[in-house]
Design a protein around this motif. Structure first.
Motif, PDB file in Angstrom:
ATOM      1  N   LEU A  17       4.345  16.131 -48.511  1.00  0.00           N
ATOM      2  CA  LEU A  17       5.835  16.372 -47.322  1.00  0.00           C
ATOM      3  C   LEU A  17       5.634  16.170 -46.200  1.00  0.00           C
ATOM      4  O   LEU A  17       6.655  16.465 -45.283  1.00  0.00           O
ATOM      5  CB  LEU A  17       6.017  16.730 -48.959  1.00  0.00           C
ATOM      6  CG  LEU A  17       6.733  16.163 -49.689  1.00  0.00           C
ATOM      7  CD1 LEU A  17       7.396  17.580 -51.231  1.00  0.00           C
ATOM      8  CD2 LEU A  17       7.270  15.334 -50.311  1.00  0.00           C
ATOM      9  N   ALA A  18       4.675  17.885 -45.790  1.00  0.00           N
ATOM     10  CA  ALA A  18       4.971  18.598 -44.682  1.00  0.00           C
ATOM     11  C   ALA A  18       4.818  17.951 -43.433  1.00  0.00           C
ATOM     12  O   ALA A  18       5.434  17.231 -42.345  1.00  0.00           O
ATOM     13  CB  ALA A  18       5.321  19.927 -44.905  1.00  0.00           C
ATOM     14  N   GLN A  19       3.637  17.458 -43.547  1.00  0.00           N
ATOM     15  CA  GLN A  19       3.581  16.519 -42.657  1.00  0.00           C
ATOM     16  C   GLN A  19       3.956  15.210 -42.675  1.00  0.00           C
ATOM     17  O   GLN A  19       3.664  14.969 -41.217  1.00  0.00           O
ATOM     18  CB  GLN A  19       1.829  15.754 -43.090  1.00  0.00           C
ATOM     19  CG  GLN A  19       1.024  17.504 -42.978  1.00  0.00           C
ATOM     20  CD  GLN A  19      -0.343  16.696 -43.189  1.00  0.00           C
ATOM     21  OE1 GLN A  19      -0.858  16.189 -43.860  1.00  0.00           O
ATOM     22  NE2 GLN A  19      -1.501  17.897 -43.185  1.00  0.00           N
ATOM     23  N   SER A  20       4.604  14.785 -43.634  1.00  0.00           N
ATOM     24  CA  SER A  20       5.851  13.658 -43.183  1.00  0.00           C
ATOM     25  C   SER A  20       6.913  13.963 -42.677  1.00  0.00           C
ATOM     26  O   SER A  20       6.927  12.979 -42.066  1.00  0.00           O
ATOM     27  CB  SER A  20       5.806  12.953 -44.813  1.00  0.00           C
ATOM     28  OG  SER A  20       6.674  13.294 -45.208  1.00  0.00           O
ATOM     29  N   MET A  21       7.342  15.019 -42.302  1.00  0.00           N
ATOM     30  CA  MET A  21       8.511  15.269 -42.017  1.00  0.00           C
ATOM     31  C   MET A  21       7.666  15.506 -40.214  1.00  0.00           C
ATOM     32  O   MET A  21       8.674  17.196 -40.216  1.00  0.00           O
ATOM     33  CB  MET A  21       8.802  16.544 -43.128  1.00  0.00           C
ATOM     34  CG  MET A  21       9.665  16.340 -43.993  1.00  0.00           C
ATOM     35  SD  MET A  21      10.423  17.399 -44.743  1.00  0.00           S
ATOM     36  CE  MET A  21       9.929  17.963 -46.033  1.00  0.00           C
TER      37      MET A  21
END
Ligand code: GRF
Length: 195
Positions: A17-21
Motif C-alpha cells: 500500500l505504501a509503495q503504491s501511494m
C-alpha cells in the motif's frame, strides 16, 4: 488524502500500500500503527520514512475498551481520512468501528462471504473448493462482513497445503489492496475483481 495503516505482523500488505501511494497518487501514508511491538512491519515503515506507533494489546489484558482508547490517540494525532487494516489481527469493537464508518478497509484472505474468521486456507482446502482468494471490504461492526470492494481469485490445486495456497494468494493481495485503495480515495466504490 491521509491513510493510516494498522498492522500486527510482517506488514507485506502495508508495504504494498505504501509503495503504491507515491507520485501522482491522491493519498499518502500518514501512520503505521501496530498492536505488537515486535511486528516486522514497523521497521519496514520506518525505513520508508512513515511515522509509526505501537499500542501493545498485551498491556490491556481483557480491557478492550482501554486498548481501543489508547489506539485512538495516535490515530487522533495522525488525522487519517482512511484507515487500512493490513494483517491487523485484533477484533475491533462496534463502537470503535463506528467512529470510522465508511472510512475503514480490511483485507481478508478468503472469497467472502465464505470463510470469515481464521484458518481460511485450510477451510477452503478441506471443503474441496476449486477456487480461493482474498477480499477487500469496508469494515463494519460485524467481523469480516462489510460491503465487498474487490476480490482476487486463484485456483486451489490438488496437493495444496495452507502454506502453498497462502503463497499463491498473498501476491494478489499486494495487487488488489492498492487498486481498491486508489479507487476509494478517488471516490469509486464499485466492485472490482482480479483477474
Ligand atoms: C495476510 O494473509 C492477510 O490476508 C491477512 O494477514 C496476513 C498477513 O498480512 N490479513 P501482512 O503480510 O502482515 O500484510
Amino acid at each position: 488524502q491521509r491513510v493510516a495503516i494498522l498492522i500486527s505482523g510482517s506488514g507485506s500488505n502495508m508495504v504494498a500500500l505504501a509503495q503504491s501511494m507515491q507520485g501522482d497518487h491522491p493519498a499518502r501514508p500518514c501512520l503505521v500503527l501496530s498492536n505488537d511491538p515486535q511486528a516486522g512491519g514497523l521497521a519496514k515503515a520506518q525505513a520508508m520514512g512513515i511515522p509509526t506507533a505501537v499500542v501493545d494489546h498485551r498491556a490491556f489484558k481483557g480491557d478492550r475498551a482501554g486498548f481501543e482508547a489508547e489506539l485512538l490517540k495516535p490515530l487522533r494525532d495522525a488525522q487519517p481520512d482512511l484507515i487500512a487494516l493490513a494483517g491487523f489481527m485484533r477484533v475491533l469493537s462496534a463502537d470503535f468501528v463506528r467512529r470510522f464508518e465508511g472510512r475503514m478497509l480490511n483485507i481478508h484472505p478468503s472469497l467472502l462471504p465464505k470463510y470469515k474468521g481464521l484458518n481460511t486456507y485450510a477451510r477452503a482446502i478441506e471443503a474441496g473448493d476449486a477456487e480461493a482468494g482474498c477480499t477487500v471490504h469496508e469494515v463494519t461492526a460485524e467481523l469480516d462482513d462489510g460491503p465487498i470492494l474487490g476480490q482476487a481469485r486463484v485456483p486451489v490445486l490438488s496437493g495444496d497445503t495452507p502454506a502453498t495456497l497462502a503463497a499463491r494468494i498473498l501476491p494478489l493481495e499486494h495487487q488488489l489492496y492498492p487498486l481498491v485503495l486508489r479507487r476509494v480515495v478517488s471516490g469509486q466504490r464499485d466492485f472490482i475483481t482480479l483477474p
